[in-house]
Design a protein around this motif. Structure first.
Motif, PDB file in Angstrom:
ATOM      1  N   UNK A  36       0.873  -1.177   0.000  1.00 25.96           N
ATOM      2  CA  UNK A  36       0.000   0.000   0.000  1.00 25.96           C
ATOM      3  C   UNK A  36       0.912   1.228   0.000  1.00 25.96           C
ATOM      4  N   UNK A  37       0.517   2.279  -0.726  1.00 28.56           N
ATOM      5  CA  UNK A  37       1.360   3.477  -0.786  1.00 28.56           C
ATOM      6  C   UNK A  37       1.658   4.014   0.604  1.00 28.56           C
ATOM      7  N   UNK A  38       2.894   4.420   0.824  1.00 30.94           N
ATOM      8  CA  UNK A  38       3.306   4.968   2.122  1.00 30.94           C
ATOM      9  C   UNK A  38       2.418   6.137   2.530  1.00 30.94           C
ATOM     10  N   UNK A  39       2.093   6.983   1.551  1.00 27.38           N
ATOM     11  CA  UNK A  39       1.275   8.163   1.832  1.00 27.38           C
ATOM     12  C   UNK A  39      -0.070   7.745   2.438  1.00 27.38           C
ATOM     13  N   UNK A  40      -0.627   6.688   1.879  1.00 25.85           N
ATOM     14  CA  UNK A  40      -1.927   6.202   2.341  1.00 25.85           C
ATOM     15  C   UNK A  40      -1.817   5.626   3.759  1.00 25.85           C
ATOM     16  N   UNK A  41      -0.804   4.823   3.977  1.00 27.59           N
ATOM     17  CA  UNK A  41      -0.595   4.217   5.298  1.00 27.59           C
ATOM     18  C   UNK A  41      -0.314   5.310   6.322  1.00 27.59           C
ATOM     19  N   UNK A  42       0.515   6.265   5.922  1.00 29.74           N
ATOM     20  CA  UNK A  42       0.874   7.374   6.813  1.00 29.74           C
ATOM     21  C   UNK A  42      -0.374   8.128   7.250  1.00 29.74           C
ATOM     22  N   UNK A  43      -1.238   8.399   6.291  1.00 27.64           N
ATOM     23  CA  UNK A  43      -2.465   9.137   6.589  1.00 27.64           C
ATOM     24  C   UNK A  43      -3.377   8.325   7.501  1.00 27.64           C
ATOM     25  N   UNK A  44      -3.515   7.049   7.166  1.00 32.57           N
ATOM     26  CA  UNK A  44      -4.447   6.203   7.891  1.00 32.57           C
ATOM     27  C   UNK A  44      -4.041   6.008   9.357  1.00 32.57           C
ATOM     28  N   UNK A  45      -2.738   5.898   9.607  1.00 31.99           N
ATOM     29  CA  UNK A  45      -2.301   5.615  10.969  1.00 31.99           C
ATOM     30  C   UNK A  45      -1.637   6.796  11.653  1.00 31.99           C
ATOM     31  N   UNK A  46      -1.694   7.938  10.981  1.00 37.22           N
ATOM     32  CA  UNK A  46      -1.188   9.157  11.593  1.00 37.22           C
ATOM     33  C   UNK A  46       0.293   9.139  11.886  1.00 37.22           C
ATOM     34  N   UNK A  47       1.072   8.698  10.920  1.00 38.08           N
ATOM     35  CA  UNK A  47       2.519   8.814  11.105  1.00 38.08           C
ATOM     36  C   UNK A  47       3.198   9.300   9.843  1.00 38.08           C
ATOM     37  N   UNK A  48       4.458   9.641   9.988  1.00 39.03           N
ATOM     38  CA  UNK A  48       5.159  10.213   8.840  1.00 39.03           C
ATOM     39  C   UNK A  48       5.583   9.116   7.866  1.00 39.03           C
ATOM     40  N   UNK A  49       5.659   9.523   6.603  1.00 36.99           N
ATOM     41  CA  UNK A  49       6.129   8.580   5.590  1.00 36.99           C
ATOM     42  C   UNK A  49       7.568   8.178   5.861  1.00 36.99           C
ATOM     43  N   UNK A  50       8.335   9.125   6.400  1.00 41.08           N
ATOM     44  CA  UNK A  50       9.748   8.849   6.702  1.00 41.08           C
ATOM     45  C   UNK A  50       9.859   7.731   7.743  1.00 41.08           C
ATOM     46  N   UNK A  51       9.026   7.819   8.778  1.00 43.84           N
ATOM     47  CA  UNK A  51       9.061   6.790   9.834  1.00 43.84           C
ATOM     48  C   UNK A  51       8.680   5.429   9.258  1.00 43.84           C
ATOM     49  N   UNK A  52       7.668   5.439   8.414  1.00 39.39           N
ATOM     50  CA  UNK A  52       7.222   4.189   7.794  1.00 39.39           C
ATOM     51  C   UNK A  52       8.316   3.615   6.895  1.00 39.39           C
ATOM     52  N   UNK A  53       8.923   4.491   6.141  1.00 38.21           N
ATOM     53  CA  UNK A  53       9.953   4.070   5.209  1.00 38.21           C
ATOM     54  C   UNK A  53      11.151   3.484   5.968  1.00 38.21           C
ATOM     55  N   UNK A  54      11.545   4.185   7.042  1.00 37.53           N
ATOM     56  CA  UNK A  54      12.646   3.708   7.872  1.00 37.53           C
ATOM     57  C   UNK A  54      12.311   2.347   8.485  1.00 37.53           C
ATOM     58  N   UNK A  55      11.092   2.259   9.007  1.00 41.27           N
ATOM     59  CA  UNK A  55      10.652   1.012   9.629  1.00 41.27           C
ATOM     60  C   UNK A  55      10.683  -0.136   8.615  1.00 41.27           C
ATOM     61  N   UNK A  56      10.174   0.151   7.426  1.00 35.88           N
ATOM     62  CA  UNK A  56      10.127  -0.900   6.408  1.00 35.88           C
ATOM     63  C   UNK A  56      11.536  -1.363   6.044  1.00 35.88           C
ATOM     64  N   UNK A  57      12.437  -0.397   5.934  1.00 34.51           N
ATOM     65  CA  UNK A  57      13.801  -0.716   5.525  1.00 34.51           C
ATOM     66  C   UNK A  57      14.566  -1.432   6.646  1.00 34.51           C
ATOM     67  N   UNK A  58      14.424  -0.924   7.868  1.00 30.75           N
ATOM     68  CA  UNK A  58      15.265  -1.436   8.957  1.00 30.75           C
ATOM     69  C   UNK A  58      14.656  -2.584   9.750  1.00 30.75           C
TER      70      UNK A  58
END
Ligand SMILES: [Zn+2]
Length: 119
Positions: A36-58
């Motif tokens: 699912x697009x990071x932007x969509x997940x970020x919006x839905x769960x109220x977090x930054x795309x950067x945090x999601x991206x970092x989490x996904x990568x690390x």
């Protein structure tokens, strides 16, 4: 008995990842796995795309297969230990107990080796 733990990653240990500590972490991970697009997940769960991206990568870099293998190894050790305890508690003669122990040990070593990836 030795305990095995699934490695959760550096940032989680130091308490820095907002996603790992999010109440809906499971849902978020599922969304990320489903691409699912990071932007969509970020919006839905109220977090930054950067945090999601970092989490996904690390924190999601450990493949699901590796996690399954970790769990299998853990279970394997528990089952073998339980089998050994059962044999010890039984009224079987010593040489039978020894033989069963040998079988369990052979199996455990072979299975652990097979389940251990060179990571
Ligand atoms: Zn994380």
């Amino acid at each position: 008995m030795r305990k095995f733990r699934i490695d959760t990653g550096e940032s989680l240990k130091s308490g820095q990842c907002a996603v790992c500590f999010h109440k809906q972490r499971r849902e978020i991970n599922e969304a990320l796995r489903a691409k699912v697009f990071l932007r969509v997940v970020a919006e839905q769960y109220g977090m930054s795309e950067a945090a999601l991206s970092r989490h996904r990568k690390n924190h999601m870099s450990m493949s699901t297969n590796q996690q399954i293998l970790e769990r299998l190894r853990e279970k394997l050790l528990v089952v073998c230990a339980a089998a050994e305890a059962r044999v010890i508690d039984s009224d079987e003669p010593d040489d039978t107990v020894d033989k069963v122990f040998e079988l369990i040990d052979d199996f455990r070593q072979e299975a652990i080796q097979a389940l251990t990836l060179p990571w």
